[in-house]
Design an enzyme around this catalytic site. Structure first.
Site, PDB file in Angstrom:
ATOM      1  CB  THR A  56      -8.372  -2.171   6.575  1.00  0.00           C
ATOM      2  OG1 THR A  56      -8.136  -1.905   5.190  1.00  0.00           O
ATOM      3  CG2 THR A  56      -9.814  -2.611   6.755  1.00  0.00           C
ATOM      4  NE  ARG A 104       9.333  -2.679   0.532  1.00  0.00           N
ATOM      5  CZ  ARG A 104       8.888  -2.873  -0.699  1.00  0.00           C
ATOM      6  NH1 ARG A 104       9.608  -3.566  -1.554  1.00  0.00           N
ATOM      7  NH2 ARG A 104       7.708  -2.417  -1.077  1.00  0.00           N
ATOM      8  CB  CYS A 135      -8.425  -6.753   1.949  1.00  0.00           C
ATOM      9  SG  CYS A 135      -7.372  -5.292   1.915  1.00  0.00           S
ATOM     10  CB  VAL A 190      -0.954   0.014   1.213  1.00  0.00           C
ATOM     11  CG1 VAL A 190      -1.692   1.346   1.295  1.00  0.00           C
ATOM     12  CG2 VAL A 190      -1.931  -1.138   1.132  1.00  0.00           C
ATOM     13  CG  ASP A 243       9.297  -0.287   5.941  1.00  0.00           C
ATOM     14  OD1 ASP A 243       8.193  -0.421   5.391  1.00  0.00           O
ATOM     15  OD2 ASP A 243       9.807  -1.172   6.660  1.00  0.00           O
ATOM     16  NE  ARG A 267       0.260  -8.635   2.237  1.00  0.00           N
ATOM     17  CZ  ARG A 267      -0.192  -7.407   2.028  1.00  0.00           C
ATOM     18  NH1 ARG A 267      -0.176  -6.519   3.000  1.00  0.00           N
ATOM     19  NH2 ARG A 267      -0.655  -7.059   0.841  1.00  0.00           N
TER      20      ARG A 267
END
Length: 423
Positions: A123, A34, A263, A11, A29, A334
């Site tokens: 979320t 990464r 999600c 995201v 991050d 995930r």
């Protein structure tokens, strides 16, 4: 205006890249490797191409338009907008785990200044931003909410692996902690989102809108999953039934399958948790979750039944699982429900070889303790289960991978199978 995007996953990175086309952006991050990869133009999630990422990258301490990624909190201390895009998972008991949100809020609070705006995209259930995150910001920063600093909520709608519906092409819901801040948040997103925005009247409305989007999909998929079980007992092809019913103009084209990912398989639990806290026990939402979570065991049992009918010895049988990512043509593993199928199959005493050219070996081992291969198998198997519809699998000559007496189980219903000389 200087923007910090907190969390550079599926995201955060696409959003940071998009903002960086018009603003000075710092991507933050805690994962050092990464950040190093991103500053070299490499994104292992494949959400942002190397050319697109490199087109916005810039050096540290460069205040021009562009993106610099960092693990150092000092690099975000002069930002005025903080956008939090960390994951919101559930624990082993399917309870919402807000730890990433708490931790990221603590990070932001250490550099929060008067006039700053903190926007959450993760979320959550209605109320999390103002009742859970804002108190953390206030406590550590010493600033007063809606006097010294402000908040917003704009739910992410990223669809991993989707190269058509990219972040700028998906209409964005926005909101703010005051009407004036709502307008500022909306204007910010409107400046980069070509699909437009929808300004919700309150943060809680925006939070609720997000969590029901995926709950609705979860319930609809649960319905067709239940239909597939019923039709299977009746000897009717579910895909044929859906194709016939789909000729009606208002029939919704949902298909049965395994519901995983970050999600759809998670968000309903957030809404259910809040409802239960308020004394209401949600029936349809949790019924849909139970049914969808049971599909891994169901698929495994169907595979074993078919093998028994063919006279294939189960104990020690060799099964090829095609795919472990939660969806096609995407490396995201995930909350993948393929692992439920694999676990159930292993309970029967079979040996499972997992082939997925998209997934990352190290990530799968870390998350699930499973060994996979990314190279095309050459052995022959007693059963082949297509769990993910990667393009590579559609081009496989499966006849070369099947023993003379074997079965092929297509979870996704995408393979063309020859029956009585016809496809």
């Amino acid at each position: 205006m200087k923007i910090a995007v907190i969390g550079l996953g599926y995201v955060g990175l696409p959003l940071a890249r998009l903002f960086a086309t018009k603003y000075d952006v710092v991507g933050f991050d805690i994962n050092t490797s990464r950040v190093e990869e991103l500053n070299q133009g490499n994104d292992f999630t494949l959400e942002v191409s190397e050319s697109l990422l490199k087109s916005v990258l810039k050096p540290a301490n460069d205040n021009n338009v562009g993106l610099f990624c960092s693990t150092a909190i000092d690099d975000i201390k002069d930002c005025t907008i903080y956008v939090v895009t960390v994951p919101t998972p559930v624990d082993k008991h399917n309870k919402p785990d807000l730890t990433p949100l708490y931790k990221s809020s603590e990070t932001v609070s250490k550099v929060l200044k008067k006039g700053d705006i903190v926007i959450y995209e993760s979320t959550v259930y209605p109320g999390v931003t103002e009742e859970e995150c804002v108190p953390v910001l206030e406590k550590i920063s010493g600033l007063k909410f809606n006097q010294d600093f402000f908040a917003g909520y704009s739910p992410e709608r990223i669809n991993p692996g989707d190269k058509e519906h990219t972040v700028e092409k998906i209409l964005k819901v926005t909101s703010g902690s005051t009407p004036e801040i709502g307008k500022r948040v909306d204007d910010l997103y409107k400046s980069v989102i070509t699909a437009g925005t929808h300004l919700a009247p309150t943060i809680k409305v925006a939070e609720a809108a997000k969590v029901i989007e995926n709950s609705q999909r979860d319930i609809n998929i649960a319905f067709v999953n239940e239909l597939s079980k019923i039709f299977n007992t009746l000897g009717i092809d579910t895909q044929d039934v859906l194709a016939a019913a789909g000729t009606k103009w208002n029939f919704l084209p949902f298909k049965p399958g395994l519901v995983g990912g970050h999600c759809i398989g998670v968000d309903p639990y957030y809404l259910a948790q809040k409802a239960q806290e308020m004394g209401y026990h949600p029936e349809i939402i949790l019924a849909g979750r139970r049914l969808n979570d049971s599909m891994g065991d169901y698929v495994a049992s169907q595979v074993v039944k078919l093998m028994i009918k063919k006279g294939i010895a189960i104990n020690g049988a060799e099964i090829l699982m095609l795919g472990i990512a939660f969806k096609e043509n995407c490396p995201d593993v995930r909350n993948t429900k393929i692992v439920d199928v694999i676990s159930s199959l292993k309970d029967y005493g079979v040996n499972v070889t997992i082939y997925d050219p998209w997934a990352n070996k190290e990530e799968v081992i870390h998350e699930y303790g499973l060994e996979i291969t990314t190279k095309k198998p050459i052995n022959k198997f007693d059963a082949i289960v297509l769990g993910v519809a990667h393009n590579e699998f559609l081009d496989l000559d499966l006849s070369k991978l099947r023993k003379e007496k074997s079965i092929l189980y297509d979870v996704k219903g995408v393979l063309e199978v020859e029956v009585d000389g016809k496809l």
